[in-house]
Scaffold this active site. Structure first.
Site, mmCIF file in Angstrom:
data_model
loop_
_atom_site.group_PDB
_atom_site.id
_atom_site.type_symbol
_atom_site.label_atom_id
_atom_site.label_comp_id
_atom_site.label_asym_id
_atom_site.label_seq_id
_atom_site.Cartn_x
_atom_site.Cartn_y
_atom_site.Cartn_z
ATOM 1 C CB CYS A 42 -0.932 -0.009 1.203
ATOM 2 S SG CYS A 42 -1.976 -1.462 1.197
ATOM 3 C CG HIS B 198 -3.509 3.024 1.314
ATOM 4 N ND1 HIS B 198 -3.871 2.526 0.084
ATOM 5 C CD2 HIS B 198 -3.648 1.996 2.196
ATOM 6 C CE1 HIS B 198 -4.218 1.260 0.222
ATOM 7 N NE2 HIS B 198 -4.098 0.912 1.491
ATOM 8 C CG ASN C 126 -6.983 -1.330 0.416
ATOM 9 O OD1 ASN C 126 -6.117 -1.091 -0.424
ATOM 10 N ND2 ASN C 126 -6.705 -1.555 1.686
HETATM 11 O O1 UT7 Z 1 -4.434 -1.530 3.053
HETATM 12 C C1 UT7 Z 1 -3.463 -2.067 3.882
HETATM 13 C C2 UT7 Z 1 -3.754 -1.941 5.306
HETATM 14 N N1 UT7 Z 1 -5.004 -2.548 5.635
HETATM 15 C C3 UT7 Z 1 -5.741 -2.010 6.585
HETATM 16 O O2 UT7 Z 1 -5.369 -0.971 7.093
HETATM 17 C C4 UT7 Z 1 -6.976 -2.717 7.018
HETATM 18 C C5 UT7 Z 1 -7.120 -2.559 8.489
HETATM 19 N N2 UT7 Z 1 -8.194 -3.349 9.100
HETATM 20 C C6 UT7 Z 1 -9.491 -3.187 8.819
HETATM 21 O O3 UT7 Z 1 -9.864 -2.439 7.935
HETATM 22 C C7 UT7 Z 1 -10.497 -3.885 9.701
HETATM 23 O O4 UT7 Z 1 -9.797 -4.527 10.752
HETATM 24 C C8 UT7 Z 1 -11.370 -4.938 8.971
HETATM 25 C C9 UT7 Z 1 -12.379 -4.234 8.083
HETATM 26 C C10 UT7 Z 1 -10.517 -5.890 8.194
HETATM 27 C C11 UT7 Z 1 -12.175 -5.739 9.977
HETATM 28 O O5 UT7 Z 1 -12.992 -4.865 10.752
HETATM 29 P P1 UT7 Z 1 -12.980 -4.971 12.333
HETATM 30 O O6 UT7 Z 1 -13.914 -3.955 12.821
HETATM 31 O O7 UT7 Z 1 -11.547 -4.884 12.794
HETATM 32 O O8 UT7 Z 1 -13.585 -6.381 12.572
HETATM 33 P P2 UT7 Z 1 -12.962 -7.648 13.318
HETATM 34 O O9 UT7 Z 1 -11.900 -8.276 12.496
HETATM 35 O O10 UT7 Z 1 -12.610 -7.252 14.728
HETATM 36 O O11 UT7 Z 1 -14.187 -8.600 13.371
HETATM 37 C C12 UT7 Z 1 -15.374 -8.266 14.094
HETATM 38 C C13 UT7 Z 1 -16.444 -9.290 13.794
HETATM 39 C C14 UT7 Z 1 -15.950 -10.718 13.868
HETATM 40 O O12 UT7 Z 1 -17.014 -11.503 14.397
HETATM 41 P P3 UT7 Z 1 -17.043 -11.930 15.961
HETATM 42 O O13 UT7 Z 1 -15.770 -12.693 16.175
HETATM 43 O O14 UT7 Z 1 -17.101 -10.648 16.714
HETATM 44 O O15 UT7 Z 1 -18.279 -12.749 16.039
HETATM 45 C C15 UT7 Z 1 -15.721 -11.099 12.443
HETATM 46 O O16 UT7 Z 1 -15.851 -12.479 12.196
HETATM 47 O O17 UT7 Z 1 -16.902 -9.116 12.454
HETATM 48 C C16 UT7 Z 1 -16.814 -10.351 11.745
HETATM 49 N N3 UT7 Z 1 -16.506 -10.066 10.363
HETATM 50 C C17 UT7 Z 1 -17.449 -9.902 9.422
HETATM 51 N N4 UT7 Z 1 -18.790 -9.970 9.484
HETATM 52 C C18 UT7 Z 1 -19.484 -9.767 8.347
HETATM 53 C C19 UT7 Z 1 -15.288 -9.872 9.777
HETATM 54 N N5 UT7 Z 1 -15.444 -9.616 8.465
HETATM 55 C C20 UT7 Z 1 -16.771 -9.635 8.224
HETATM 56 C C21 UT7 Z 1 -17.550 -9.414 7.078
HETATM 57 N N6 UT7 Z 1 -18.891 -9.500 7.175
HETATM 58 N N7 UT7 Z 1 -17.012 -9.146 5.878
#
Ligand code: UT7
Length: 332
Positions: A114, A259, A289
């Site tokens: 990125c 980004h 992204n």
């Molecule tokens: O570009 C390079 C750098 N990349 C980034 O900077 C990305 C940084 N990270 C993120 O953007 C976020 O961490 C994500 C969008 C990837 C994930 O969002 P989050 O708010 O951090 O969610 P999480 O990983 O903590 O997951 C929360 C919940 C989980 O369920 P439980 O364990 O709480 O029951 C996940 O399984 O959300 C669930 N989950 C989803 N649910 C529906 C994760 N992805 C999805 C999804 N749809 N697509």
């Protein structure tokens, strides 16, 4: 000629629009979750019969050339940022060079995810300042969609990553009023495995095997929450570093182009810096992204919308796999 300026920008995105509702057909997710957690409504995924990383970069370059009213033959070097080259080797830089009919000029590939476009811009800026080249084409182009785990197990990455290309023509200038002011590059390899694609890795005894292919190490792995927490800290740090280096303050920024990692990251950053809405550019809502392509595509769209004009102070900032992070300040 002591300085480098960005003369023109262009972009290309695949025609194939994938909405959040489309994703719900093959993974357990919802439009509401994706919008709330990432800001994304839709993204573009490539058409395997039409798009390659190199030909998307060519189309982005042609737009930049047309806007500048110049011909490809004026380009004397290429810096190509991608982590998804068309071939394992050579890199896509030589393919772009061939498509532009520029056989003979140098083509350098950059693999800083990125942050790749800002790393590439920094190389171009410094090659020009050193007097080595006059007109350098800097591109970021990616096809991420073919590396994604398109099952529910991959839902934290497959809803985010997307495909596209952006290009900038960087040119030597004597005018200190319109130029790239500085670039700032960082990395911390301690976190290499927090966001990566393991295979096909050359350190494996057998690089490709049936077992490996059936496993999940060819897919993008991201420790999303961990990456998010580091991103918000490093973005702010590297923007302030760029401002300090030029004796400027946040109030001097006319447009911040972060980004496009996650809309929540951009919004958090905007709040921390105290910038109004019209000074932060986001397009993740309709493009997702696109890794190294995200900043040059955003620059091109911002230029189209009249948000980048001569005299404006534009700040670019990125964070991603590596970890790597970087910034650039440009007096347009
Ligand atoms: O570009 C390079 C750098 N990349 C980034 O900077 C990305 C940084 N990270 C993120 O953007 C976020 O961490 C994500 C969008 C990837 C994930 O969002 P989050 O708010 O951090 O969610 P999480 O990983 O903590 O997951 C929360 C919940 C989980 O369920 P439980 O364990 O709480 O029951 C996940 O399984 O959300 C669930 N989950 C989803 N649910 C529906 C994760 N992805 C999805 C999804 N749809 N697509």
């Amino acid at each position: 000629m002591k300085y480098a300026k960005i003369l023109s920008v262009g972009h290309y995105v695949p025609e194939n629009v994938v909405t959040n509702d489309d994703l719900t057909k093959f993974i357990d997710t919802s439009d509401e979750w994706i919008r709330e957690r990432t800001g994304i409504r839709e993204r573009r995924w490539f058409d395997p019969d039409k798009d390659t990383v190199a030909n998307m970069a060519t189309r982005a370059t042609r737009m930049a050339l047309e806007r500048a009213g110049m011909e490809a033959k004026e380009i004397d070097f290429i810096v190509f940022a991608t982590i998804t080259p068309d071939y394992f080797f050579p890199g896509s830089g030589v393919l772009l060079q061939r498509e532009l009919g520029l056989q003979g000029i140098g083509a350098l590939d950059i693999r800083n995810a990125c942050s790749g476009f800002i790393y590439a811009l920094s190389v171009a800026d410094n090659f020009i300042k050193a007097g080595m080249y006059k007109t350098i084409l800097v591109v970021g182009a990616e096809i991420q969609s073919s590396a994604l785990d398109k099952t529910t197990a991959g839902r934290s990455t497959n809803v985010i990553f997307a495909d596209g290309a952006g290009a900038a023509i960087v040119q030597a200038t004597d005018n200190p009023e319109h130029r790239i002011l500085s670039t700032h590059l960082h990395a911390d390899g301690d976190y290499a495995e927090e966001l990566y694609v393991r295979d096909p890795g050359s350190s494996r005894k057998v690089r490709l095997s049936k077992e490996l292919i059936e496993g999940d190490t060819f897919k993008v792995h991201m420790n999303g929450n961990f990456v998010f927490k580091h991103a918000v800290v490093r973005f702010e740090e590297v923007i302030k570093e760029a401002l300090d280096a030029n004796n400027l303050t946040v109030e001097d920024i006319d447009l911040l182009i972060p980004h496009q990692a996650n809309l929540r990251i951009s919004e958090f950053l905007q709040k921390r810096l105290g910038l109004p809405d019209d000074k932060v550019f986001n397009n993740i809502m309709h493009l997702g992204n696109t890794t190294a392509a995200s900043i040059p595509i955003a620059m091109s769209e911002a230029w189209e919308q009249g948000k980048i004009k001569p005299g404006k102070l534009v700040c670019l900032a990125a964070f991603g796999s590596g970890f790597t992070w970087a910034s650039a300040l440009i007096r347009w």
